[in-house]
Scaffold this active site. Structure first.
Site: not given
Length: 877
Positions: A305, A638, A781, A517
Site C-alpha cells: 500500500e 462487489e 476497475e 490482480d
C-alpha cells in the site's frame, strides 16, 4: 424548632460528600475517547474551489439544469471496531507506540481543523457507545439477516488497512533511521537497470477522428460535471480531514489506516494537476512538505500500500508536472530508503509488513511463508521509476530479484503459467509443506554480524532472471512473536536463501482477481516502462495469459445472447490433471476488483501483437458494463455468482437451466428441512443432559434460509447464506401455494415458489445466481477498463457506457461532504458505509475525467499508469 447542633455531624458529612462528588465528577477520565469526540461537525460551509478559471463551459446556452440531488440515504453506523480489510497470517494488532501525540488544531467556529501534516493518532473512547451496524432492509419487506462482510476478500487494494488510534504516551516519537543491513549485497552483485536505446514499441492509442462542434460541446459539459464531483470530494477532504489518510464522508473527521501520512492527499496530487487545479495543487504541495515518513503511530508499514499510494503518488505527480517540483522526488526518495529495508532478508525477498523502528530494523528478519501474490509482484513499476529518476540501481535490484524468482516458479506451480494466491517467500524450505516446517536444533542461526549475500551467478541487466527474486507479504521479524512458525524459538537460519516455493500438498487457488490482480497487470506495464529492453516480462505475460485463456476465462449465460467474458477462480489440491475433472474446483464469479482485466488484455494485445486479445478485452470489459446495467442503481455489486456456458461460441438463454441453478437440489432441500424439524422436536422432548451440548448443523449451500419462526435466533441450527432468502410470507396460510406440510414437519416449498422467492427477496437480476457482496466501495476497475478500451479503439461506445456509469455512481454515492461507499446496490435508496478510500480521487474520478478529456491528456503512449492510476513517464526512443 430546628436545632443546628443536633444535626451538625450529619450536615458536615453531607457537605464533604457533595464536595467529593463534584471533585471526582470533574476529574479527568483516562479512558480513551473515540475519534468522533475529536471530529468536526459536518455543517461547516465548504469553501469554493480556488480554481475559478474553467476552460470547460459550465452552463452553455439552453443547457439542461444540473441533476437533482441524490435520493435520501440511510447511513450505516460505524462498527464498534475497524478491522483491516485483509488480515495477514500473523498478529498485526496495534500496540502502544512511543511518541503518539494529539493533532494540533486551529479553531474555526465550532470546528477544529487540523493544521499540521504529520498525522497523530486520535483516541478511542470507552465512554461513548457506538451503535452496531443495522441490516439492510429490503424494499417493502422484512430486513435481511446480517450479510457477511466480504471486504476482506477484495485486496490487493485495501490490504494492510489498520486504523491506529492510540493514546498520547507523552514519550518522544520513535523515528526510523538508516542502519547497516543484516544481509547486504556486494556492490558488484547489484542488478542494474537495462541499458541501451529503448525499443520502438507499438502505439497504444487509436487514431481519433475529428469531433463535431456538438460532440465537443457535449464532451466538455460532461468533463465539467466530473470535475465538479472531484472538487466536491476534494473540498470535503481538505476541510474535514486534511493531512489524514481518509475522510469520513458522512459524519466528518478522519481515519488513518495507512500510517497517517495523508494517503488521500498524496494519492490526489496528480489528479489535481491533470484537472488543472493548480492552486489546489500548490497548497497540497505545501502540505506534502510537512509529512514525516520516518515516524508513525503504527508499528509496521504495509509495503504494498505504501508503494502504490505514497511512492506512486509522489512519482506520478513529479512526472506529470514536468519534474519542476523537487520536493516530490525528495519525498519519494525518503520513502524509498525506508522501504528498501524490507528487502534486507537472507534471500532478498521483502517483508510485506515492515517493522520500521530502529529496534526492529537492527534485527535479522526474513519474508513470510504465506505471502500474498499481489503484494509480492506489484512493486516493480514504482521502484523501477525511482531507480530511473535517481540512477540508484538498488531500487531496481530489489524488484528484479522478485521477478527472477517469479519466472523460475511460473512453470513449477500446480497450474503452470500462473501463480497461486499465496506463496512461501521465506526461503527456509523447499518443496515441503508449511504445516510440517519446524526449525530444529540442527539449524544454524545467523550470528549478530552482517552476512554478505553472494549469489551463485551474478545476473546481467537482461538475463538477471536466473537467480534470486521476490518480495512482500504478511511477513514480520522472526524476533517478533508474530512469527508464523509455531512452537519454536524465532530466529533466522542461514540456509533461508531459497527462492519462492509453493508446497505441493496444500490446496492452491489461481485467480486474476483479489490477492493476485496487479501482479499480472504489471507485466506489460513494466515491459513498457523499461522501453522493451527486458524480454522477461513479455515471456512471463504471454505464458500467464495462455493459461488464463485456457482455464480461467468463461462466458456467462445472460439474456439477449450477449457475448461477455469473466474470469473464474480455480482451486487445485494437486498439479492439474485434465483427465481428472473432480480435481478441478471452479468458482464462477464476477468481482468488481477483477474488472481491470479487460484493460490489461487490451494493452497486452497492442504491445505484444496478440490481435485476438483485443476482442477478448472488449468482451471482458463489456461483462462489467453489463453487471453495472443489471442492478437497480446501475452500479455493479462487489461480487456476484454467475452461471457458465457450456459452449463459448453459442449460449442462448435457458430459463429452466437458470432456475435450476437457483435451486439445484429441491428434493434434498425439502428433506433437510424436515430433518431439522424432527431434530428440533426431539431436543425439546429429551431431558437436558449436563454433560451434553448441541452443536448446530450448518446449512447446505443450496438452502438459503429456514423461516425465522422455525429456529431460535440465539442458537439457530441453520445459518443463512451471505444473501439470505426467506421463504414466502404467511407460511401458515398455504392454500394458494404448492406447499406440502404435515404435523411436526417444516413446510416444503415447491421449486417454482422457492426460485421466485429468491429472485424477489435477493433482488436477483437475470443471470445473477447469487449476490455474494452487495456493496460498492467507490472502486475504479470497471471504468479503468472502459477508459483503456476507448483510448485503444476510439469507439465512442465506451464513452457512452462510461457516462451512464458515472451518472449512477455520482447519484448514489454523493454526500453532503464528499462521496461514500454504499451498502447495497440492489435497492433504490442504498445506505452509506461512511467510507471514502483514497482511490476514489486517485483513480475512479481520474479515469472518468480522462475518458472525456482530449486523448493527448496523459497519453498511454507517453505514460504508464500504476495500479493506483499514477502516471509514470515512459522512456522516449
Amino acid at each position: 424548632m430546628f436545632r443546628f447542633r443536633r444535626y451538625r455531624p450529619f450536615i458536615v458529612i453531607a457537605a464533604v460528600f457533595i464536595l467529593a462528588f463534584f471533585y471526582f465528577a470533574r476529574a479527568p477520565v483516562w479512558s480513551p475517547v473515540t475519534p468522533e469526540d475529536l471530529r468536526k461537525p459536518v455543517d461547516i460551509p465548504q469553501p469554493p474551489s480556488s480554481d475559478t478559471k474553467e476552460a470547460i463551459p459550465l452552463s452553455p446556452p439552453n443547457s439542461p439544469p444540473p441533476p437533482p440531488p441524490p435520493p435520501a440515504h440511510d447511513p450505516i453506523p460505524e462498527p464498534a471496531s475497524d478491522k483491516p480489510a485483509w488480515t495477514p497470517d500473523f498478529k498485526t494488532s496495534p500496540e502502544k507506540t512511543e511518541g503518539s501525540q494529539e493533532k494540533p488544531t486551529v479553531s474555526q467556529g465550532e470546528a477544529d481543523i487540523p493544521v499540521d501534516m504529520p498525522s497523530k493518532p486520535q483516541v478511542p473512547s470507552s465512554d461513548k457507545t457506538v451503535p452496531e451496524p443495522h441490516s439492510q432492509p429490503k424494499e417493502g419487506g422484512e430486513p435481511f439477516a446480517e450479510e457477511e462482510d466480504f471486504s476482506s476478500e477484495f485486496g490487493a487494494q485495501g490490504q494492510g488497512r489498520l486504523e491506529v488510534t492510540l493514546p498520547d504516551t507523552g514519550l518522544p516519537a520513535v523515528h526510523w533511521r538508516k542502519l547497516p543491513e543484516n544481509f547486504p549485497l556486494l556492490t558488484g552483485n547489484i542488478i542494474p537497470l537495462p541499458t541501451g536505446r529503448p525499443k520502438k514499441l507499438p502505439k497504444l492509442q487509436a487514431q481519433f477522428k475529428d469531433e463535431s462542434s456538438d460532440e465537443k460541446f457535449e464532451r466538455l459539459q460532461r468533463l465539467s460535471t466530473i470535475k465538479r464531483a472531484f472538487e466536491h470530494a476534494w473540498n470535503g477532504y481538505k476541510t474535514h480531514a486534511m493531512g489524514h489518510d481518509e475522510l469520513y464522508p458522512i459524519k466528518g473527521g478522519a481515519r488513518d489506516p495507512f500510517n497517517g501520512w495523508g494517503a488521500t492527499l498524496v494519492d490526489s496530487l496528480d489528479t489535481l494537476w491533470i484537472m488543472d487545479m493548480k492552486t489546489e495543487f500548490t497548497a497540497a504541495l505545501d502540505a506534502v512538505k510537512k509529512i514525516d515518513f520516518t515516524t508513525s503511530p503504527r508499528k509496521d508499514i504495509p509495503v504494498f500500500e505504501t508503494v502504490i499510494r505514497y511512492l506512486g503518488g509522489l512519482l506520478g505527480a513529479y512526472d506529470i508536472s514536468g519534474h519542476r517540483y523537487q520536493v516530490l522526488l525528495d519525498k519519494a526518495v525518503e520513502i524509498g530508503e525506508i522501504i528498501i529495508g524490507a528487502f534486507d532478508t537472507p534471500n532478498r525477498m521483502p517483508v510485506p509488513f515492515y517493522h520500521w523502528s530502529p529496534t526492529y530494523v537492527s534485527q535479522a528478519h526474513r519474508s513470510d511463508v504465506r505471502i500474498v501474490l499481489a503484494e509480492l509482484g506489484s512493486l516493480s513499476l514504482e521502484l523501477t521509476r525511482l531507480a530511473q529518476l535517481t540512477n540508484q540501481n538498488k531500487y531496481y535490484d530489489a524488484i528484479a530479484r522478485v521477478t527472477n524468482e517469479l519466472e523460475i516458479l511460473q512453470n513449477k506451480t500446480k497450474l503452470p503459467g500462473m501463480w497461486p494466491l499465496r506463496i512461501d517467500a521465506s526461503g527456509c524450505v523447499k518443496n515441503k509443506p508449511v504445516t510440517d516446517y519446524e526449525l530444529t536444533d540442527d539449524d544454524d542461526s545467523v550470528d549478530s554480524g552482517m552476512t554478505l549475500i553472494q549469489p551463485k551467478d551474478v545476473p546481467t541487466d537482461v538475463e538477471g532472471r536466473k537467480t534470486f527474486a521476490e518480495r512482500k507479504d504478511g511477513s514480520g521479524l522472526l524476533a517478533d512473536d508474530a512469527s508464523p512458525i509455531k512452537n519454536v524459538e524465532p530466529r533466522t537460519p542461514k540456509n533461508c536463501m531459497e527462492g519462492l516455493n509453493t508446497p505441493l500438498d496444500t490446496p492452491d487457488t489461481f485467480s486474476m482477481g483479489a490477492l493476485a490482480d496487479s501482479t499480472y497487470e504489471y507485466l506489460p506495464k513494466e515491459y513498457m516502462l523499461l522501453g522493451g529492453l527486458n524480454e522477461q516480462y513479455r515471456t512471463m505475460y504471454e505464458k500467464a495469459m495462455d493459461t488464463a485463456r485456457k482455464y480461467l476465462l468463461f462466458r456467462p449465460m445472460v439474456k439477449d445472447d450477449r457475448d461477455l467474458r469473466f474470469t473464474a477462480d480455480l482451486t487445485l489440491t494437486k498439479p492439474i490433471d485434465e483427465e481428472d475433472p473432480k480435481s478441478l474446483s471452479y468458482s464462477y464469479e464476477g468481482a468488481h476488483l477483477t474488472c481491470f482485466v479487460g484493460g490489461m488484455f487490451a494493452v497486452g494485445a497492442k504491445v505484444f501483437g496478440i490481435d485476438s486479445d483485443l476482442d477478448t478485452a472488449a468482451k471482458l470489459t463489456d461483462g462489467c458494463v453489463w453487471a453495472y446495467e443489471s442492478t437497480r442503481t446501475g452500479i455493479m455489486p462487489e461480487k456476484i455468482q454467475l452461471l457458465p456456458c457450456e459452449n463459448n461460441e453459442t449460449c442462448p438463454w435457458d430459463e429452466a437451466l437458470y432456475r435450476k441453478a437457483l435451486d439445484p437440489n429441491p428434493e434434498l432441500r425439502a428433506g433437510w428441512l424436515q430433518e431439522q424439524r424432527r431434530e428440533s422436536t426431539v431436543r425439546v422432548q429429551e431431558p437436558p443432559a449436563a454433560n451434553r451440548s448441541f452443536v448446530p448443523t450448518p446449512s447446505p449451500s443450496f438452502l438459503p434460509l429456514i423461516h425465522k419462526r422455525d429456529t431460535d435466533p440465539s442458537s439457530a441450527a441453520v445459518k443463512a447464506e451471505s444473501t439470505p432468502t426467506p421463504i414466502p410470507k404467511n407460511v401458515d396460510d398455504l392454500s394458494d401455494r404448492n406447499v406440502a406440510t404435515t404435523p411436526n414437519q417444516a413446510p416444503v416449498i415447491s421449486h417454482e415458489d422457492f426460485v421466485e422467492a429468491r429472485i424477489e427477496n435477493e433482488r436477483l437480476s437475470s443471470g445473477f445466481v447469487r449476490i455474494i457482496a452487495r456493496q460498492y466501495v467507490l472502486r475504479p476497475e470497471a471504468i479503468e477498463s472502459v477508459f483503456i478500451m476507448f483510448r485503444l479503439t476510439g469507439d465512442n461506445y465506451w464513452r457512452q457506457k462510461g457516462w451512464k456509469m458515472f451518472e449512477a455512481v455520482e447519484k448514489y454515492t454523493r454526500t453532503e461532504l464528499a462521496h461514500s461507499a454504499i451498502q447495497d446496490v440492489t435497492v433504490e435508496k442504498p445506505a452509506f458505509r461512511d467510507e471514502m478510500e483514497s482511490f476514489w480521487l486517485a483513480e475512479t474520478l481520474k479515469y472518468f475525467y480522462l475518458l472525456f478529456s482530449d486523448p493527448t491528456v496523459v497519453s498511454l503512449d507517453e505514460y504508464v499508469l500504476n495500479t493506483e492510476a499514477h502516471p509514470l513517464k515512459r522512456p522516449e526512443y
